[in-house]
Motif scaffolding. Structure first.
Motif, PDB file in Angstrom:
ATOM      1  N   LYS A  13       3.059   5.914  -2.844  1.00 38.74           N
ATOM      2  CA  LYS A  13       4.216   6.693  -3.316  1.00 38.74           C
ATOM      3  C   LYS A  13       4.155   6.878  -4.829  1.00 38.74           C
ATOM      4  O   LYS A  13       4.427   7.960  -5.339  1.00 38.74           O
ATOM      5  CB  LYS A  13       5.520   6.002  -2.924  1.00 38.74           C
ATOM      6  CG  LYS A  13       5.881   6.158  -1.469  1.00 38.74           C
ATOM      7  CD  LYS A  13       7.205   5.465  -1.161  1.00 38.74           C
ATOM      8  CE  LYS A  13       7.594   5.594   0.291  1.00 38.74           C
ATOM      9  NZ  LYS A  13       8.849   4.897   0.595  1.00 38.74           N
ATOM     10  N   LYS A  14       3.786   5.817  -5.565  1.00 35.00           N
ATOM     11  CA  LYS A  14       3.674   5.909  -7.023  1.00 35.00           C
ATOM     12  C   LYS A  14       2.603   6.915  -7.412  1.00 35.00           C
ATOM     13  O   LYS A  14       2.798   7.729  -8.310  1.00 35.00           O
ATOM     14  CB  LYS A  14       3.365   4.532  -7.631  1.00 35.00           C
ATOM     15  CG  LYS A  14       4.528   3.612  -7.699  1.00 35.00           C
ATOM     16  CD  LYS A  14       4.128   2.285  -8.380  1.00 35.00           C
ATOM     17  CE  LYS A  14       5.281   1.331  -8.427  1.00 35.00           C
ATOM     18  NZ  LYS A  14       4.912   0.065  -9.058  1.00 35.00           N
ATOM     19  N   GLN A  15       1.445   6.863  -6.738  1.00 38.93           N
ATOM     20  CA  GLN A  15       0.358   7.798  -7.037  1.00 38.93           C
ATOM     21  C   GLN A  15       0.772   9.228  -6.733  1.00 38.93           C
ATOM     22  O   GLN A  15       0.435  10.141  -7.476  1.00 38.93           O
ATOM     23  CB  GLN A  15      -0.883   7.417  -6.252  1.00 38.93           C
ATOM     24  CG  GLN A  15      -1.549   6.163  -6.727  1.00 38.93           C
ATOM     25  CD  GLN A  15      -2.765   5.776  -5.888  1.00 38.93           C
ATOM     26  OE1 GLN A  15      -3.093   6.444  -4.923  1.00 38.93           O
ATOM     27  NE2 GLN A  15      -3.397   4.668  -6.256  1.00 38.93           N
ATOM     28  N   ARG A  16       1.508   9.401  -5.673  1.00 35.57           N
ATOM     29  CA  ARG A  16       1.974  10.751  -5.302  1.00 35.57           C
ATOM     30  C   ARG A  16       2.925  11.293  -6.350  1.00 35.57           C
ATOM     31  O   ARG A  16       2.859  12.462  -6.730  1.00 35.57           O
ATOM     32  CB  ARG A  16       2.650  10.687  -3.942  1.00 35.57           C
ATOM     33  CG  ARG A  16       3.072  12.032  -3.430  1.00 35.57           C
ATOM     34  CD  ARG A  16       3.623  11.914  -2.022  1.00 35.57           C
ATOM     35  NE  ARG A  16       4.207  13.159  -1.636  1.00 35.57           N
ATOM     36  CZ  ARG A  16       5.158  13.303  -0.756  1.00 35.57           C
ATOM     37  NH1 ARG A  16       5.619  12.247  -0.137  1.00 35.57           N
ATOM     38  NH2 ARG A  16       5.649  14.480  -0.461  1.00 35.57           N
ATOM     39  N   LEU A  17       3.838  10.426  -6.839  1.00 38.44           N
ATOM     40  CA  LEU A  17       4.779  10.864  -7.876  1.00 38.44           C
ATOM     41  C   LEU A  17       4.053  11.206  -9.173  1.00 38.44           C
ATOM     42  O   LEU A  17       4.438  12.153  -9.861  1.00 38.44           O
ATOM     43  CB  LEU A  17       5.824   9.767  -8.122  1.00 38.44           C
ATOM     44  CG  LEU A  17       6.876   9.595  -7.031  1.00 38.44           C
ATOM     45  CD1 LEU A  17       7.766   8.380  -7.354  1.00 38.44           C
ATOM     46  CD2 LEU A  17       7.733  10.845  -6.891  1.00 38.44           C
ATOM     47  N   ARG A  18       3.027  10.454  -9.502  1.00 36.62           N
ATOM     48  CA  ARG A  18       2.247  10.748 -10.711  1.00 36.62           C
ATOM     49  C   ARG A  18       1.529  12.096 -10.585  1.00 36.62           C
ATOM     50  O   ARG A  18       1.386  12.815 -11.563  1.00 36.62           O
ATOM     51  CB  ARG A  18       1.212   9.639 -10.965  1.00 36.62           C
ATOM     52  CG  ARG A  18       1.797   8.378 -11.472  1.00 36.62           C
ATOM     53  CD  ARG A  18       0.709   7.375 -11.801  1.00 36.62           C
ATOM     54  NE  ARG A  18       1.270   6.036 -11.797  1.00 36.62           N
ATOM     55  CZ  ARG A  18       0.629   4.948 -11.437  1.00 36.62           C
ATOM     56  NH1 ARG A  18      -0.626   5.016 -11.058  1.00 36.62           N
ATOM     57  NH2 ARG A  18       1.216   3.786 -11.463  1.00 36.62           N
ATOM     58  N   LYS A  65       3.936   1.548  -1.154  1.00 36.43           N
ATOM     59  CA  LYS A  65       4.575   1.643  -2.462  1.00 36.43           C
ATOM     60  C   LYS A  65       3.593   2.217  -3.486  1.00 36.43           C
ATOM     61  O   LYS A  65       3.939   3.088  -4.288  1.00 36.43           O
ATOM     62  CB  LYS A  65       5.058   0.253  -2.905  1.00 36.43           C
ATOM     63  CG  LYS A  65       5.887   0.241  -4.143  1.00 36.43           C
ATOM     64  CD  LYS A  65       6.406  -1.169  -4.415  1.00 36.43           C
ATOM     65  CE  LYS A  65       7.294  -1.206  -5.637  1.00 36.43           C
ATOM     66  NZ  LYS A  65       7.824  -2.551  -5.881  1.00 36.43           N
ATOM     67  N   SER A  66       2.350   1.739  -3.441  1.00 40.33           N
ATOM     68  CA  SER A  66       1.321   2.233  -4.350  1.00 40.33           C
ATOM     69  C   SER A  66       1.036   3.714  -4.102  1.00 40.33           C
ATOM     70  O   SER A  66       0.901   4.494  -5.046  1.00 40.33           O
ATOM     71  CB  SER A  66       0.040   1.415  -4.175  1.00 40.33           C
ATOM     72  OG  SER A  66      -0.982   1.920  -4.967  1.00 40.33           O
ATOM     73  N   GLN A  74       0.831  -1.207   0.000  1.00 41.79           N
ATOM     74  CA  GLN A  74       0.000   0.000   0.000  1.00 41.79           C
ATOM     75  C   GLN A  74       0.864   1.254   0.000  1.00 41.79           C
ATOM     76  O   GLN A  74       0.568   2.220  -0.714  1.00 41.79           O
ATOM     77  CB  GLN A  74      -0.924   0.007   1.218  1.00 41.79           C
ATOM     78  CG  GLN A  74      -2.025  -1.019   1.167  1.00 41.79           C
ATOM     79  CD  GLN A  74      -2.842  -1.042   2.452  1.00 41.79           C
ATOM     80  OE1 GLN A  74      -2.876  -0.071   3.188  1.00 41.79           O
ATOM     81  NE2 GLN A  74      -3.489  -2.169   2.712  1.00 41.79           N
TER      82      GLN A  74
END
Length: 84
Positions: A77-82, A74-75, A72
């Motif tokens: 963090k990816k959404q935040r970077l996007r 990791k996911s 969760q």
């Protein structure tokens, strides 16, 4: 803890450390037919064995929860970077 239970507690600790096979059976330390058989000691051993199994199960559950939380995070963090 009574010194007489030290070997059983150490066996349980080793059992928990190697918890890969959760259903591995711990064997009693004395044979019921032996003149040295101690019923009270056997009952304590069986109680400790049950505790060890429960702790092993709880350890597995916590490991699953940690892995889920890592996924969760990791996911997220990816959404935040996007979003940036």
């Amino acid at each position: 803890m009574p010194v007489s239970l030290a070997p059983q507690v150490m066996e349980i600790a080793r059992y928990l450390d190697g918890q890969d096979n959760m259903y591995r059976k711990l064997e009693p330390f004395e044979d019921e037919d032996s003149p040295d058989y101690d019923c009270a000691k056997e009952m304590e051993f069986r109680y400790l064995h049950c505790c060890a199994e429960r702790l092993g199960w709880e350890k597995k559950q916590l490991q699953r929860e940690v892995e889920s939380l890592k996924a969760q995070l990791k996911s997220a963090k990816k959404q935040r970077l996007r979003a940036l």
